[in-house]
Write an enzyme that holds these catalytic residues in place. Structure first.
Site, mmCIF file in Angstrom:
data_model
loop_
_atom_site.group_PDB
_atom_site.id
_atom_site.type_symbol
_atom_site.label_atom_id
_atom_site.label_comp_id
_atom_site.label_asym_id
_atom_site.label_seq_id
_atom_site.Cartn_x
_atom_site.Cartn_y
_atom_site.Cartn_z
ATOM 1 N N SER A 154 0.846 -1.191 0.000
ATOM 2 C CA SER A 154 0.000 0.000 0.000
ATOM 3 C C SER A 154 0.876 1.233 0.000
ATOM 4 C CB SER A 154 -0.901 0.027 1.240
ATOM 5 O OG SER A 154 -1.571 1.268 1.364
ATOM 6 N N TYR A 168 -2.393 -1.452 10.210
ATOM 7 C CA TYR A 168 -2.445 -1.644 8.751
ATOM 8 C C TYR A 168 -1.214 -1.035 8.081
ATOM 9 C CZ TYR A 168 -4.074 -1.351 3.915
ATOM 10 O OH TYR A 168 -4.173 -1.466 2.544
#
Length: 271
Positions: A154, A168
């Site tokens: 990401s 995350y």
């Protein structure tokens, strides 16, 4: 077959895409089916995967899809998914570790359990499923056509940005580093290992922010190129890394983020 068709073809290849019932995984699976691959789609929602596979098969594309349940959040789930893959094929050309989860909460109340939950799926499950499937990847690999692994990172793993998703963002940074580590370790087996580092796309995970047109426009305003990601952005990257076109690329963290990974507010001399 034309030069371009051959260069970006996945014809005859067998792939597994985890977490592919929605979002980026579904986009990648659709691209591979369109390019001629046989694609296994697995997630915790097996019925959803079967439905997605049926939709892809109805396109009349040269590839085909099969959907079934698979859970990478536990050791037992990883072993069961690996066994299900081995029942269906004795070689695997492409593994896309897309399954992921997140947790958002302010720093002051961010719970202890949110770290294990997120890392179990995003990092631990990714690593162990890859290891379990290495024999199948090795069997499919060759000098001319390496087997391919793509991990889902990401832009939040490349930038010091949490947006209340502390576990995350840390997990995605770990995915990037693990990708580079495995790239060098598996190169001798003729297996390439790369990662996507996407910016904002519409998915179940981002529905809280991109689920409406107003929300999507607001998110797009933070992207230098002025829009959120589209299915073709994932399709192009997937076919590049999984076809002959990308056979010499390994250890790359590919930003698919409209410029967010190079975005900053710093200025030295200009007002």
């Amino acid at each position: 077959m034309s030069y371009l068709d051959d260069l970006f073809s996945a014809a005859g290849k067998t792939a597994l895409v985890t977490g592919a019932a929605t979002g980026i995984g579904r986009m990648a699976a659709a691209a591979l089916v369109q390019a001629g691959a046989s694609v296994m789609i697995a997630s915790r929602k097996g019925d959803d995967c079967a439905r997605v596979a049926g939709g892809l098969n109805a396109l009349g594309a040269p590839g085909r899809a099969e959907g079934f349940g698979g859970d990478v959040s536990t050791e037992a789930g990883v072993l069961a998914l690996a066994a299900a893959v081995k029942e269906r094929t004795d070689r695997l050309n492409i593994l896309i570790n897309n399954a992921g989860t997140s947790w958002g909460e302010p720093l002051e109340s961010f719970p202890y359990k949110a770290w294990a939950k997120v890392f179990d799926v995003n990092v631990t499950g990714l690593f162990h499923l890859t290891r379990e499937l290495l024999p199948l990847l090795s069997k499919a690999a060759s000098d001319a056509d390496p087997a391919r692994i793509i991990n889902l990172g990401s832009v939040m793993g490349t930038q010091p940005l949490a947006d209340d998703a502390y576990s995350y963002t840390a997990s995605k940074a770990a995915v990037h580093h693990l990708t580079r580590t495995l790239a060098i370790e598996l190169a001798g087996r003729r297996i390439t290992v790369n990662a996507f580092a996407p910016g904002p796309f519409r998915s179940r995970m981002t529905a809280f922010a991109t689920g409406s047109e107003e929300g999507a426009s607001r998110v797009a305003s933070h992207v230098p190129i002025g829009r959120i990601g589209a299915p073709d952005d994932i399709a192009g990257a997937t076919l590049y890394l999984c076809s002959r076109a990308g056979s010499y690329v390994t250890g790359a963290i590919l930003p698919i983020d409209g410029g967010q990974s190079v975005q900053h507010g710093m200025t030295l001399f200009k007002e």
